[in-house]
Enzyme design. Sequence first.
Site, PDB file in Angstrom:
ATOM      1  N   GLU A  33      47.418  39.174  50.552  1.00 16.24           N
ATOM      2  CA  GLU A  33      46.534  38.896  49.417  1.00 16.24           C
ATOM      3  C   GLU A  33      45.650  37.697  49.759  1.00 16.24           C
ATOM      4  O   GLU A  33      46.143  36.654  50.185  1.00 16.24           O
ATOM      5  CB  GLU A  33      47.367  38.623  48.152  1.00 16.24           C
ATOM      6  CG  GLU A  33      46.594  38.031  46.985  1.00 16.24           C
ATOM      7  CD  GLU A  33      45.325  38.792  46.596  1.00 16.24           C
ATOM      8  OE1 GLU A  33      45.389  40.015  46.440  1.00 16.24           O
ATOM      9  OE2 GLU A  33      44.256  38.143  46.451  1.00 16.24           O
ATOM     10  N   THR A  43      43.093  42.454  38.071  1.00 17.96           N
ATOM     11  CA  THR A  43      44.363  42.553  37.339  1.00 17.96           C
ATOM     12  C   THR A  43      44.592  41.401  36.365  1.00 17.96           C
ATOM     13  O   THR A  43      45.376  41.509  35.434  1.00 17.96           O
ATOM     14  CB  THR A  43      45.517  42.695  38.373  1.00 17.96           C
ATOM     15  OG1 THR A  43      45.280  43.896  39.104  1.00 17.96           O
ATOM     16  CG2 THR A  43      46.873  42.728  37.742  1.00 17.96           C
ATOM     17  N   HIS A  51      47.376  53.024  29.067  1.00 16.96           N
ATOM     18  CA  HIS A  51      46.742  54.136  28.346  1.00 16.96           C
ATOM     19  C   HIS A  51      47.550  55.417  28.470  1.00 16.96           C
ATOM     20  O   HIS A  51      48.142  55.684  29.527  1.00 16.96           O
ATOM     21  CB  HIS A  51      45.337  54.363  28.907  1.00 16.96           C
ATOM     22  CG  HIS A  51      44.397  53.245  28.591  1.00 16.96           C
ATOM     23  ND1 HIS A  51      43.751  53.148  27.382  1.00 16.96           N
ATOM     24  CD2 HIS A  51      44.010  52.173  29.316  1.00 16.96           C
ATOM     25  CE1 HIS A  51      42.992  52.061  27.387  1.00 16.96           C
ATOM     26  NE2 HIS A  51      43.134  51.453  28.553  1.00 16.96           N
ATOM     27  N   VAL A 174      41.963  39.146  54.668  1.00 19.04           N
ATOM     28  CA  VAL A 174      41.732  39.980  55.849  1.00 19.04           C
ATOM     29  C   VAL A 174      40.263  39.855  56.235  1.00 19.04           C
ATOM     30  O   VAL A 174      39.358  40.083  55.422  1.00 19.04           O
ATOM     31  CB  VAL A 174      42.116  41.450  55.566  1.00 19.04           C
ATOM     32  CG1 VAL A 174      41.708  42.344  56.727  1.00 19.04           C
ATOM     33  CG2 VAL A 174      43.613  41.544  55.309  1.00 19.04           C
ATOM     34  N   LYS A 251      35.638  52.677  27.058  1.00 15.25           N
ATOM     35  CA  LYS A 251      36.404  53.045  25.867  1.00 15.25           C
ATOM     36  C   LYS A 251      35.914  52.287  24.638  1.00 15.25           C
ATOM     37  O   LYS A 251      36.399  52.500  23.543  1.00 15.25           O
ATOM     38  CB  LYS A 251      37.876  52.748  26.113  1.00 15.25           C
ATOM     39  CG  LYS A 251      38.424  53.571  27.271  1.00 15.25           C
ATOM     40  CD  LYS A 251      39.835  53.152  27.637  1.00 15.25           C
ATOM     41  CE  LYS A 251      40.345  53.922  28.835  1.00 15.25           C
ATOM     42  NZ  LYS A 251      39.679  53.590  30.109  1.00 15.25           N
ATOM     43  N   ARG A 312      35.815  45.695  36.906  1.00 16.49           N
ATOM     44  CA  ARG A 312      36.507  46.953  37.198  1.00 16.49           C
ATOM     45  C   ARG A 312      35.965  47.484  38.525  1.00 16.49           C
ATOM     46  O   ARG A 312      34.747  47.606  38.671  1.00 16.49           O
ATOM     47  CB  ARG A 312      36.232  47.990  36.103  1.00 16.49           C
ATOM     48  CG  ARG A 312      36.559  47.525  34.691  1.00 16.49           C
ATOM     49  CD  ARG A 312      35.982  48.514  33.683  1.00 16.49           C
ATOM     50  NE  ARG A 312      36.214  48.103  32.298  1.00 16.49           N
ATOM     51  CZ  ARG A 312      35.376  47.347  31.595  1.00 16.49           C
ATOM     52  NH1 ARG A 312      34.264  46.887  32.140  1.00 16.49           N
ATOM     53  NH2 ARG A 312      35.640  47.052  30.335  1.00 16.49           N
ATOM     54  N   CYS A 404      54.978  22.195  27.650  1.00 18.98           N
ATOM     55  CA  CYS A 404      53.864  22.800  26.895  1.00 18.98           C
ATOM     56  C   CYS A 404      54.275  22.904  25.435  1.00 18.98           C
ATOM     57  O   CYS A 404      55.168  23.680  25.083  1.00 18.98           O
ATOM     58  CB  CYS A 404      53.545  24.186  27.467  1.00 18.98           C
ATOM     59  SG  CYS A 404      52.399  25.139  26.450  1.00 18.98           S
ATOM     60  N   CYS A 441      45.870  24.755  22.848  1.00 19.71           N
ATOM     61  CA  CYS A 441      45.138  23.663  23.517  1.00 19.71           C
ATOM     62  C   CYS A 441      44.735  24.043  24.940  1.00 19.71           C
ATOM     63  O   CYS A 441      44.060  23.279  25.626  1.00 19.71           O
ATOM     64  CB  CYS A 441      45.912  22.352  23.472  1.00 19.71           C
ATOM     65  SG  CYS A 441      47.035  22.088  24.842  1.00 19.71           S
ATOM     66  N   CYS A 446      49.328  19.724  28.517  1.00 19.01           N
ATOM     67  CA  CYS A 446      50.394  19.844  29.531  1.00 19.01           C
ATOM     68  C   CYS A 446      49.900  19.883  30.972  1.00 19.01           C
ATOM     69  O   CYS A 446      50.689  19.735  31.894  1.00 19.01           O
ATOM     70  CB  CYS A 446      51.271  21.055  29.243  1.00 19.01           C
ATOM     71  SG  CYS A 446      50.451  22.642  29.433  1.00 19.01           S
TER      72      CYS A 446
HETATM   73  C1  LIG Z   1      37.573  43.634  31.068  1.00 14.57           C
HETATM   74  C2  LIG Z   1      38.530  44.628  31.640  1.00 14.57           C
HETATM   75  C3  LIG Z   1      39.488  45.235  30.816  1.00 14.57           C
HETATM   76  C4  LIG Z   1      40.356  46.169  31.339  1.00 14.57           C
HETATM   77  N1  LIG Z   1      41.333  46.681  30.530  1.00 14.57           N
HETATM   78  C5  LIG Z   1      42.230  47.531  31.058  1.00 14.57           C
HETATM   79  C6  LIG Z   1      43.293  48.015  30.268  1.00 14.57           C
HETATM   80  O1  LIG Z   1      43.474  47.626  29.115  1.00 14.57           O
HETATM   81  N2  LIG Z   1      44.139  48.905  30.816  1.00 14.57           N
HETATM   82  C7  LIG Z   1      43.995  49.337  32.118  1.00 14.57           C
HETATM   83  O2  LIG Z   1      44.782  50.163  32.568  1.00 14.57           O
HETATM   84  N3  LIG Z   1      43.019  48.853  32.901  1.00 14.57           N
HETATM   85  C8  LIG Z   1      42.158  47.966  32.409  1.00 14.57           C
HETATM   86  N4  LIG Z   1      41.175  47.457  33.210  1.00 14.57           N
HETATM   87  C9  LIG Z   1      41.120  47.883  34.610  1.00 14.57           C
HETATM   88  C10 LIG Z   1      42.168  47.169  35.469  1.00 14.57           C
HETATM   89  O3  LIG Z   1      41.963  45.794  35.395  1.00 14.57           O
HETATM   90  C11 LIG Z   1      42.044  47.671  36.904  1.00 14.57           C
HETATM   91  O4  LIG Z   1      42.174  49.074  36.912  1.00 14.57           O
HETATM   92  C12 LIG Z   1      43.132  47.098  37.807  1.00 14.57           C
HETATM   93  O5  LIG Z   1      43.361  45.746  37.587  1.00 14.57           O
HETATM   94  C13 LIG Z   1      42.750  47.322  39.265  1.00 14.57           C
HETATM   95  O6  LIG Z   1      43.738  46.739  40.056  1.00 14.57           O
HETATM   96  P1  LIG Z   1      43.601  46.684  41.618  1.00 14.57           P
HETATM   97  O7  LIG Z   1      44.894  46.190  42.141  1.00 14.57           O
HETATM   98  O8  LIG Z   1      43.139  47.993  42.127  1.00 14.57           O
HETATM   99  O9  LIG Z   1      42.433  45.647  41.891  1.00 14.57           O
HETATM  100  P2  LIG Z   1      42.509  44.042  41.858  1.00 14.57           P
HETATM  101  O10 LIG Z   1      43.382  43.564  40.770  1.00 14.57           O
HETATM  102  O11 LIG Z   1      41.124  43.562  41.901  1.00 14.57           O
HETATM  103  O12 LIG Z   1      43.261  43.715  43.203  1.00 14.57           O
HETATM  104  C14 LIG Z   1      42.633  43.751  44.465  1.00 14.57           C
HETATM  105  C15 LIG Z   1      43.156  42.589  45.261  1.00 14.57           C
HETATM  106  O13 LIG Z   1      42.667  42.657  46.591  1.00 14.57           O
HETATM  107  C16 LIG Z   1      42.459  41.339  47.042  1.00 14.57           C
HETATM  108  N5  LIG Z   1      41.548  41.355  48.187  1.00 14.57           N
HETATM  109  C17 LIG Z   1      40.240  41.654  48.200  1.00 14.57           C
HETATM  110  N6  LIG Z   1      39.732  41.513  49.430  1.00 14.57           N
HETATM  111  C18 LIG Z   1      40.762  41.125  50.224  1.00 14.57           C
HETATM  112  C19 LIG Z   1      40.866  40.797  51.599  1.00 14.57           C
HETATM  113  N7  LIG Z   1      39.812  40.808  52.419  1.00 14.57           N
HETATM  114  N8  LIG Z   1      42.079  40.419  52.083  1.00 14.57           N
HETATM  115  C20 LIG Z   1      43.175  40.372  51.277  1.00 14.57           C
HETATM  116  N9  LIG Z   1      43.111  40.649  49.957  1.00 14.57           N
HETATM  117  C21 LIG Z   1      41.927  41.036  49.441  1.00 14.57           C
HETATM  118  C22 LIG Z   1      41.876  40.650  45.831  1.00 14.57           C
HETATM  119  O14 LIG Z   1      41.973  39.244  45.910  1.00 14.57           O
HETATM  120  C23 LIG Z   1      42.698  41.252  44.711  1.00 14.57           C
HETATM  121  O15 LIG Z   1      43.815  40.466  44.370  1.00 14.57           O
HETATM  122  C24 LIG Z   1      40.282  46.524  32.711  1.00 14.57           C
HETATM  123  C25 LIG Z   1      39.355  45.901  33.541  1.00 14.57           C
HETATM  124  C26 LIG Z   1      38.487  44.957  33.020  1.00 14.57           C
HETATM  125  C27 LIG Z   1      37.526  44.259  33.928  1.00 14.57           C
END
Ligand SMILES: Cc1cc2nc3c(=O)[nH]c(=O)nc-3n(C[C@H](O)[C@H](O)[C@H](O)COP(=O)(O)OP(=O)(O)OC[C@H]3O[C@@H](n4cnc5c(N)ncnc54)[C@H](O)[C@@H]3O)c2cc1C
Length: 483
Positions: A33, A43, A51, A174, A251, A312, A404, A441, A446
């Site tokens: 990571e 995330t 959902h 990476v 949504k 997203r 806290c 706060c 804290c």
């Molecule tokens: C405002 C908002 C509301 C949402 N609400 C919902 C909801 O209610 N329910 C739902 O199911 N989904 C929701 N989503 C969608 C959800 O957030 C995503 O589907 C999900 O978090 C995607 O996860 P991920 O692990 O694929 O991506 P990420 O969480 O982005 O993880 C990718 C990881 O890769 C790492 N990374 C990137 N490049 C490198 C590299 N070169 N080397 C090492 N690590 C790297 C990043 O640092 C990151 O930690 C929402 C999204 C948003 C923006």
Amino acid sequence: MNQYDVIVIGGGVTGTAVARELSKFELKAALLEAKSDVGAASTKGNGGVTHSGYDAKAGTLKAKVNVRGTAMIPKLAKELNFKYINRGTTTLGFTEEDKIILKKLYENGLSNGVPKLKLIGRDEILKIDERVNKDVVMGLRAPTAGVVDPFELAIAFAENAAENGVPTFRNQEVKSIKKEDDVFIVKTQDKTYITKYIVNAAGVYGSEIANMVGIMDYVVKGRLGEILLVDKAIGFELNSVFFPTPGKDTKGVATIPTPDGNILIGSTARMVEDKEDLSVTREGIMDLLKGAKLLVPDIDEKYLIRQFAGLRPVAIDRNNDFVIEASKEVKGFVNVIGIQSPGIGAAPGIAEYVIDILSNEGLPLEEKKDFNPYRITIEDFSEVDDDVKEKLIKEDPLYGNIICRCEYVTEAEIVRAIHRPVGATTVDGVKRRVRAGMGRCQGGFCQPKVVSIIARELNISPEEVLLENINSNIIFGNLKNGR
Ligand SMILES: Cc1cc2nc3c(=O)[nH]c(=O)nc-3n(C[C@H](O)[C@H](O)[C@H](O)COP(=O)(O)OP(=O)(O)OC[C@H]3O[C@@H](n4cnc5c(N)ncnc54)[C@H](O)[C@@H]3O)c2cc1C
């Protein structure tokens, strides 16, 4: 040299769920990571709704892994001990046009195999929650949906994976990947890893990671969403997640009860070019408030305590679907691309799907006999009875020191958060594990104390303690000593 069977790139909910799934097998695997913590990109900035899966287009991969993943969440919540509330979602319609859309969504949900889905009328909606806008005419009720704390979910996956032999290496961005014979050479800023398989779960950076081995099949962009946090002081919780009848791309603005008793209002949606853009706009806030009041008129802006945004990861020109596939050209390279919403509930389904792909690609999967599915969490001092509080303080006097005040978090809980398998190393890491700084706060009281505890426990100076990522130091020198 660090030699592995599988390296997962990206510690969001997707990558951590995959790591935990991999930890069930006799393999050498690890998660890399880039940031200082897991769950710190898309995330962390989301609504946490698991959902039910009624809205993903029937027949898509998104529909399949969403329904499967959400069905797995209740059992996982028991095994991994993360907070999960199962109040369902209720999508509200206010016009004749909304009714038509809701009926279509209902049919779509049935095709996707969503259990217990139901169209309900105004009276039934108001029985679920009397605070809903009385102008409502129809609702689509999805009782299998729930809400989690999304970064707690990612932390839980990562911790359990680590306890079962799949470590997370943080601050490992990476930078390059080369295929040499049958292995990949993965380079970060300071380390080299050799691995037979790679799972690319890098969120909005999924295309950049794929490009490193010459896979040019994907364009991933960020669709920014803003969210507001409502203080518990508003004095009520919601009995369901409430959505409006959806628009074309999202949504719509929902009101979401969190497992910790707050309400989230989210979210907006706009495509952005800059993958680091997490700006919250006045216009966004106004849209969110308007959207929330349409659903629950009692929502009052005076109780807003925080706003934030997330991106997203959207795969362009892929019909809004998830893209999860092994590369045909680069053997051993599995891409998990475009996990836009609903990545949270879908994550366990995605992880299972990735394991099947890896197996089809020739990765031998022998189940571990001693896999431990359970995760023990830190005792939440604010939640236990007085006699338990007394016992805890006797065992460890640090339970007697409240750090806290808003969220009633003790020093003992913070120390435990730091010394867990994928423990907190930053102020935000502590906040996400035990809620210190999450209250009204927002850390104003804290934070200095949390900084001192982190410095003491990690044996570093307070100047070295970070809020979150690199260069986010909080303290710059000591004025008293003239430094
Ligand atoms: C405002 C908002 C509301 C949402 N609400 C919902 C909801 O209610 N329910 C739902 O199911 N989904 C929701 N989503 C969608 C959800 O957030 C995503 O589907 C999900 O978090 C995607 O996860 P991920 O692990 O694929 O991506 P990420 O969480 O982005 O993880 C990718 C990881 O890769 C790492 N990374 C990137 N490049 C490198 C590299 N070169 N080397 C090492 N690590 C790297 C990043 O640092 C990151 O930690 C929402 C999204 C948003 C923006």
